[in-house]
Design a protein around this motif. Structure first.
Motif, short mmCIF file in Angstrom:
data_model
loop_
_atom_site.label_atom_id
_atom_site.label_comp_id
_atom_site.label_asym_id
_atom_site.label_seq_id
_atom_site.Cartn_x
_atom_site.Cartn_y
_atom_site.Cartn_z
N LEU A 20 -4.62 -5.34 35.71
CA LEU A 20 -4.80 -4.90 37.09
C LEU A 20 -6.25 -5.07 37.53
CD1 LEU A 20 -3.17 -3.44 39.42
CD2 LEU A 20 -4.17 -1.31 38.55
N PHE A 21 -7.18 -4.65 36.68
CA PHE A 21 -8.59 -4.77 37.03
C PHE A 21 -9.09 -6.21 36.88
CE2 PHE A 21 -8.26 -0.20 36.49
CZ PHE A 21 -9.00 0.26 37.56
N TRP A 22 -8.49 -6.96 35.98
CA TRP A 22 -8.78 -8.40 35.89
C TRP A 22 -8.40 -9.07 37.21
CZ3 TRP A 22 -5.55 -12.63 36.42
CH2 TRP A 22 -6.05 -13.86 36.01
N ALA A 23 -7.22 -8.74 37.73
CA ALA A 23 -6.75 -9.31 38.99
C ALA A 23 -7.64 -8.89 40.15
CB ALA A 23 -5.30 -8.88 39.24
N LYS A 24 -8.12 -7.66 40.12
CA LYS A 24 -9.00 -7.16 41.19
C LYS A 24 -10.26 -8.01 41.29
CE LYS A 24 -11.23 -2.94 42.88
NZ LYS A 24 -11.51 -1.51 42.60
N LYS A 25 -10.73 -8.47 40.15
CA LYS A 25 -11.94 -9.31 40.13
C LYS A 25 -11.65 -10.73 40.61
CE LYS A 25 -15.87 -10.43 37.16
NZ LYS A 25 -16.48 -10.25 35.82
N ILE A 119 1.35 -14.01 40.47
CA ILE A 119 1.93 -12.89 39.72
C ILE A 119 1.15 -12.73 38.42
CG2 ILE A 119 3.99 -12.06 38.51
CD1 ILE A 119 5.65 -13.72 40.52
N VAL A 120 0.81 -11.50 38.09
CA VAL A 120 0.04 -11.23 36.86
C VAL A 120 0.84 -10.29 35.98
CG1 VAL A 120 -2.14 -10.37 35.91
CG2 VAL A 120 -2.11 -11.46 38.18
N THR A 121 0.94 -10.63 34.69
CA THR A 121 1.63 -9.77 33.74
C THR A 121 0.84 -9.70 32.44
OG1 THR A 121 3.73 -9.37 32.57
CG2 THR A 121 3.10 -11.66 32.90
N GLY A 122 0.94 -8.57 31.74
CA GLY A 122 0.09 -8.32 30.58
C GLY A 122 0.70 -8.66 29.23
N VAL A 123 1.62 -9.61 29.19
CA VAL A 123 2.24 -9.97 27.91
C VAL A 123 1.25 -10.73 27.04
CG1 VAL A 123 4.57 -9.99 28.87
CG2 VAL A 123 3.23 -12.11 28.82
N SER A 124 1.48 -10.66 25.72
CA SER A 124 0.58 -11.32 24.77
C SER A 124 1.37 -11.85 23.59
CB SER A 124 -0.49 -10.34 24.28
OG SER A 124 -1.23 -10.89 23.20
N GLU A 125 1.12 -13.09 23.25
CA GLU A 125 1.76 -13.67 22.08
C GLU A 125 1.01 -13.31 20.80
OE1 GLU A 125 3.39 -18.04 20.69
OE2 GLU A 125 3.70 -17.34 22.73
N SER A 126 -0.25 -12.88 20.95
CA SER A 126 -1.05 -12.52 19.77
C SER A 126 -0.63 -11.17 19.19
CB SER A 126 -2.53 -12.48 20.14
OG SER A 126 -2.96 -13.74 20.61
N ASP A 127 -0.35 -10.21 20.07
CA ASP A 127 0.04 -8.87 19.65
C ASP A 127 1.32 -8.47 20.36
OD1 ASP A 127 -1.94 -8.22 17.81
OD2 ASP A 127 -3.34 -7.65 19.38
N PHE A 128 2.40 -9.22 20.12
CA PHE A 128 3.59 -9.01 20.94
C PHE A 128 4.69 -8.23 20.24
CE2 PHE A 128 4.96 -12.29 18.29
CZ PHE A 128 6.20 -12.81 18.61
N SER A 129 4.42 -7.71 19.04
CA SER A 129 5.35 -6.83 18.34
C SER A 129 6.72 -7.46 18.08
CB SER A 129 5.55 -5.51 19.12
OG SER A 129 4.32 -4.87 19.30
N GLY A 130 6.76 -8.78 18.10
CA GLY A 130 8.02 -9.45 17.84
C GLY A 130 8.93 -9.58 19.05
N TYR A 131 8.43 -9.23 20.24
CA TYR A 131 9.25 -9.29 21.45
C TYR A 131 9.33 -10.74 21.94
CZ TYR A 131 8.58 -4.18 21.91
OH TYR A 131 8.55 -2.82 21.71
N PRO A 132 10.52 -11.32 22.02
CA PRO A 132 10.62 -12.72 22.45
C PRO A 132 10.20 -12.95 23.90
CG PRO A 132 12.80 -11.74 22.22
CD PRO A 132 11.82 -10.77 21.63
#
Length: 221
Positions: A20-25, A119-132
């Motif tokens: 959210l704050f990344w997008a604000k910038k 559109i901005v979303t905070g998903v991450s493949e580095s720390d994604f807990s196994g979520y596809p």
């Protein structure tokens, strides 16, 4: 199309608040969209509302309660406990089938009505807990599908896709919002704000990342 506006998929947790704050910038105007899917811990929606009100973001909460009926799991049902250990060949029971697909679809509909393509979303493949549905290939595929489905050129941004939790904390630090992320967000699967329960997988990942961030960055300054 308005290239100066963005919609952020916003849960009130560490990752989405950092985004959210990344997008604000990056953008002149940012709108946050949260989802009520009858999650066990509605406090995350309260955190989301409070953050948006306090820091001047337009905020909308959309009803996605049908998801709770379709995909019972440990984040939506009090009688299902969160898996503390993940089996190698099995998705964790905190995974909600279809959640990010639905979130992005509804946010895209919301954005198009306002002539917004970002559109901005905070998903991450580095720390994604196994979520596809946190993988880069899913995001790219969904981006193409949404463009085709609505004949509209969306661009989905994933600022955290290739960074780990320590680097996510560093991003918050660089954005000047470290204390906000540390104290005002809710990541905990057991619904405890800030540092959380220190026991669930989300809290362990968050705290390990913070310790690594401190060692790599803060202690050098």
């Amino acid at each position: 199309m308005n290239n100066e506006k963005a919609v952020v998929v916003f849960s009130g947790g560490q990752d989405s608040t950092t985004c959210l704050f990344w997008a604000k910038k990056k953008f002149k105007e940012v709108i946050a969209v949260s989802f009520d899917y009858n999650q066990k811990h509605k406090l995350e929606l309260e955190c989301a509302k409070k953050i948006c009100k306090e820091y001047g973001f337009e905020h909308h909460i959309l009803d996605l309660s049908l998801l709770n009926q379709l995909a019972p799991n440990s984040l939506t049902r009090v009688d299902i406990k969160v898996d503390k250990k993940q089996e190698d060949d099995k998705l964790p029971n905190s995974f909600v089938d279809g959640r990010n697909l639905l979130f992005l679809s509804f946010v895209a509909i919301f954005a198009k009505q306002r002539n917004i393509r970002n559109i901005v979303t905070g998903v991450s493949e580095s720390d994604f807990s196994g979520y596809p549905d946190c993988r880069d290939v899913f995001i790219k595929s969904t981006n193409v599908t949404l463009n085709l489905a609505m004949d509209y050129q969306f661009e989905i941004y994933t600022p955290l896709m290739w960074i780990n939790k320590a680097q996510t904390w560093k991003m918050a630090y660089d954005l000047g919002v470290l204390d906000i992320i540390k104290n005002e967000t809710l990541t905990c699967y057991n619904g405890i704000k800030g540092e959380g329960c220190n026991d669930c997988p989300a809290c362990k990942l968050r705290s390990r990342g913070y310790l690594e961030f401190e060692n790599l960055y803060l202690n050098k300054n």
